[in-house]
Motif scaffolding. Structure first.
Motif, PDB file in Angstrom:
ATOM      1  N   LEU A 199       0.459  -0.594  -0.083  1.00  0.00           N
ATOM      2  CA  LEU A 199       0.521   0.007  -0.228  1.00  0.00           C
ATOM      3  C   LEU A 199       0.871   1.397   0.202  1.00  0.00           C
ATOM      4  O   LEU A 199       1.812   1.188   0.541  1.00  0.00           O
ATOM      5  N   SER A 200       0.430   1.811  -0.627  1.00  0.00           N
ATOM      6  CA  SER A 200       0.894   3.613  -0.812  1.00  0.00           C
ATOM      7  C   SER A 200       0.525   4.416   0.231  1.00  0.00           C
ATOM      8  O   SER A 200       0.273   3.560   1.256  1.00  0.00           O
ATOM      9  N   ASP A 201       1.911   5.096   1.114  1.00  0.00           N
ATOM     10  CA  ASP A 201       1.211   6.228   2.193  1.00  0.00           C
ATOM     11  C   ASP A 201      -0.559   6.277   1.848  1.00  0.00           C
ATOM     12  O   ASP A 201      -0.626   7.130   2.584  1.00  0.00           O
ATOM     13  N   ALA A 202      -0.825   7.146   0.770  1.00  0.00           N
ATOM     14  CA  ALA A 202      -2.046   7.689   0.326  1.00  0.00           C
ATOM     15  C   ALA A 202      -2.965   6.872   0.513  1.00  0.00           C
ATOM     16  O   ALA A 202      -4.387   7.027   1.089  1.00  0.00           O
ATOM     17  N   GLU A 203      -2.848   5.694   0.187  1.00  0.00           N
ATOM     18  CA  GLU A 203      -3.929   5.090   0.422  1.00  0.00           C
ATOM     19  C   GLU A 203      -4.091   4.145   1.694  1.00  0.00           C
ATOM     20  O   GLU A 203      -5.218   4.315   2.367  1.00  0.00           O
ATOM     21  N   ILE A 204      -2.923   4.294   2.709  1.00  0.00           N
ATOM     22  CA  ILE A 204      -2.762   3.926   4.511  1.00  0.00           C
ATOM     23  C   ILE A 204      -3.555   5.136   4.789  1.00  0.00           C
ATOM     24  O   ILE A 204      -4.589   4.847   6.002  1.00  0.00           O
ATOM     25  N   THR A 205      -3.210   6.246   4.555  1.00  0.00           N
ATOM     26  CA  THR A 205      -4.078   7.536   5.142  1.00  0.00           C
ATOM     27  C   THR A 205      -5.288   7.491   4.721  1.00  0.00           C
ATOM     28  O   THR A 205      -6.410   8.110   5.645  1.00  0.00           O
ATOM     29  N   ASP A 206      -6.416   6.954   3.200  1.00  0.00           N
ATOM     30  CA  ASP A 206      -6.942   6.906   3.020  1.00  0.00           C
ATOM     31  C   ASP A 206      -7.926   5.741   4.070  1.00  0.00           C
ATOM     32  O   ASP A 206      -9.517   6.434   4.626  1.00  0.00           O
ATOM     33  N   MET A 207      -7.438   4.666   4.419  1.00  0.00           N
ATOM     34  CA  MET A 207      -8.390   3.849   4.845  1.00  0.00           C
ATOM     35  C   MET A 207      -7.996   4.075   6.423  1.00  0.00           C
ATOM     36  O   MET A 207      -9.413   3.671   6.947  1.00  0.00           O
ATOM     37  N   VAL A 208      -7.163   5.383   6.663  1.00  0.00           N
ATOM     38  CA  VAL A 208      -7.284   5.380   8.285  1.00  0.00           C
ATOM     39  C   VAL A 208      -8.617   6.182   8.518  1.00  0.00           C
ATOM     40  O   VAL A 208      -9.040   6.334   9.649  1.00  0.00           O
ATOM     41  N   GLU A 209      -8.854   7.380   7.228  1.00  0.00           N
ATOM     42  CA  GLU A 209      -9.469   8.476   7.922  1.00  0.00           C
ATOM     43  C   GLU A 209     -11.122   7.805   7.826  1.00  0.00           C
ATOM     44  O   GLU A 209     -11.826   7.749   8.420  1.00  0.00           O
ATOM     45  N   GLY A 210     -10.854   6.315   6.725  1.00  0.00           N
ATOM     46  CA  GLY A 210     -12.456   5.987   6.234  1.00  0.00           C
ATOM     47  C   GLY A 210     -12.382   5.032   7.753  1.00  0.00           C
ATOM     48  O   GLY A 210     -13.632   5.413   7.745  1.00  0.00           O
ATOM     49  N   CYS A 211     -11.812   4.680   8.348  1.00  0.00           N
ATOM     50  CA  CYS A 211     -12.372   4.035   9.839  1.00  0.00           C
ATOM     51  C   CYS A 211     -12.509   4.709  10.613  1.00  0.00           C
ATOM     52  O   CYS A 211     -13.583   4.557  11.343  1.00  0.00           O
ATOM     53  N   ALA A 212     -11.764   6.157  10.832  1.00  0.00           N
ATOM     54  CA  ALA A 212     -12.041   6.665  11.726  1.00  0.00           C
ATOM     55  C   ALA A 212     -13.312   7.521  11.958  1.00  0.00           C
ATOM     56  O   ALA A 212     -13.899   7.426  13.449  1.00  0.00           O
ATOM     57  N   GLU A 213     -13.652   7.766  10.468  1.00  0.00           N
ATOM     58  CA  GLU A 213     -14.721   8.726  10.561  1.00  0.00           C
ATOM     59  C   GLU A 213     -15.973   7.117  11.139  1.00  0.00           C
ATOM     60  O   GLU A 213     -16.930   7.775  11.769  1.00  0.00           O
ATOM     61  N   ARG A 214     -15.525   5.865  10.836  1.00  0.00           N
ATOM     62  CA  ARG A 214     -16.488   5.293  11.568  1.00  0.00           C
ATOM     63  C   ARG A 214     -16.841   4.610  12.755  1.00  0.00           C
ATOM     64  O   ARG A 214     -17.472   3.358  13.472  1.00  0.00           O
ATOM     65  N   GLY A 215     -15.853   4.815  13.339  1.00  0.00           N
ATOM     66  CA  GLY A 215     -15.399   4.549  14.510  1.00  0.00           C
ATOM     67  C   GLY A 215     -15.021   2.532  14.431  1.00  0.00           C
ATOM     68  O   GLY A 215     -14.962   2.179  15.505  1.00  0.00           O
ATOM     69  N   ILE A 216     -14.137   2.329  13.625  1.00  0.00           N
ATOM     70  CA  ILE A 216     -14.048   0.353  13.050  1.00  0.00           C
ATOM     71  C   ILE A 216     -11.707   1.157  13.256  1.00  0.00           C
ATOM     72  O   ILE A 216     -11.789   1.682  12.910  1.00  0.00           O
ATOM     73  N   GLU A 217     -11.438  -0.076  13.967  1.00  0.00           N
ATOM     74  CA  GLU A 217     -10.246  -0.357  13.633  1.00  0.00           C
ATOM     75  C   GLU A 217      -9.683  -1.123  12.608  1.00  0.00           C
ATOM     76  O   GLU A 217     -10.281  -1.732  12.303  1.00  0.00           O
ATOM     77  N   LEU A 218      -8.303  -0.222  12.176  1.00  0.00           N
ATOM     78  CA  LEU A 218      -7.872  -1.086  11.263  1.00  0.00           C
ATOM     79  C   LEU A 218      -6.512  -1.660  11.570  1.00  0.00           C
ATOM     80  O   LEU A 218      -5.869  -1.022  11.769  1.00  0.00           O
TER      81      LEU A 218
END
Length: 320
Positions: free
Chosen positions: A81-100
């Protein structure tokens, strides 16, 4: 047995009882004495979510089907995964209160060593040599720097090393480590060992019996991960009707909604896009089926609160 256990209906009851074919009463001594910090006994996990697009599909489908998700995990590895992809996943999970949870580093099954392709399997997915260990550490530090709070490991030495780094402050104190099903323990002593080495949840093989889970719970309270439906390369088992009993015996437990009879997608890339998105959505649907089954049997309560992720106090080896 707790009062809530006594309200759980076993599959086929009470009509089988009317025919003289009722199941024996559950032994109260088999019930796990452990729970997550908020008192919940189970959480949910959607595995094999390999990138931002698959994550988006899972989040959309889980909202549509009303499937609560505590954890999203990925199997191809942080290095895919690229840094941008990881950041997208971190932010997407954080918005829903999900652990990544992202997988650390190189593993033997993809390395140049030929032994993993023999009948013995060699060292399997473990990190080979210093470079393998170093790659996993590099992955962990990079992911943590981008906001990932859960790391998936498939090597005992990697686990112990990352736990030492967490203790020393090189990794955030609230980072959690999940032991992969690829090296999951099959007896109580090995399960307790992973807890001592720093594991915050341990994925046991999906062919363990309910009695095996009880044996593990007699020596360790570390959260357990278990595929309710396992991928074919992990056995392909479908254990939906056992979900309530697996919770009773294995709590605190993550119910993993895997998928059998599906193509492998590790290591993931765009050439596997369609199958990755289709299987991501179907894993969520499988989760809905399990939740509906639990509800029909009176076992759908006592789920850990949405957004919860920490395991509570666990036992560790002393670090010199």
């Amino acid at each position: 047995m707790t009062s809530s256990d006594s309200l759980v209906r076993r599959p086929g009851e009470p009509v089988l009882t009317g025919l003289g074919l009722g199941a024996p009463a559950a032994d109260p001594a088999d019930s796990s004495a452990y729970a997550f910090p908020d008192g919940g006994t189970w959480r949910t996990e959607i595995p094999s979510v390999e990138g931002p697009e698959a994550l988006s599909a899972v989040l959309k489908e889980s909202a549509r089907l009303d499937v609560p998700v505590h954890r999203i995990s990925q199997g191809s590895g942080i290095w895919m995964l690229s840094d941008a992809e990881i950041t997208d996943m971190v932010e997407g999970c954080a918005e829903r209160g999900i652990e990544l949870c992202l997988f650390t580093g190189p593993r033997g099954s993809w390395d140049t060593g030929a032994s993993t392709r023999t009948d013995s399997g060699g060292a399997g997915p473990r990190a080979r040599g210093h470079d393998g260990l170093a790659g996993c550490v590099e992955d962990a530090l990079r992911a943590a720097g981008l906001g990932v709070k859960c790391l998936l490991v498939a090597d005992e030495g990697v686990l112990w090393t990352l736990h030492r780094l967490r203790t020393q402050g090189a990794l955030p104190a609230d980072t959690t480590f999940k032991v992969s099903a690829l090296i999951g323990p099959v007896n109580p002593a090995s399960y307790a060992l992973y807890e001592r080495l720093g594991a915050d949840s341990v994925n046991v093989p999906s062919d363990l019996t309910p009695a095996h889970l009880t044996e593990i719970r007699r020596v360790s309270g570390a959260p357990m991960d278990l595929y309710i439906e396992a991928p074919d390369d992990l056995g392909g088992y479908v254990r939906m009707y056992e979900a309530a009993e697996l919770i009773r015996r294995g709590a605190p437990i993550y119910l993993k909604f895997g998928l059998s009879k599906a193509p492998g997608i590790y290591p993931y890339g765009a050439q596997l896009r369609d199958v990755a998105l289709d299987t991501a959505r179907e894993r969520v649907r499988r989760g809905r089926l399990v939740l509906d089954l639990l509800a029909r049997h009176g076992a759908g309560g006592n789920m850990s609160a949405p957004g919860s992720r920490l395991p509570g106090p666990l036992r560790r080896f002393a670090i010199d």
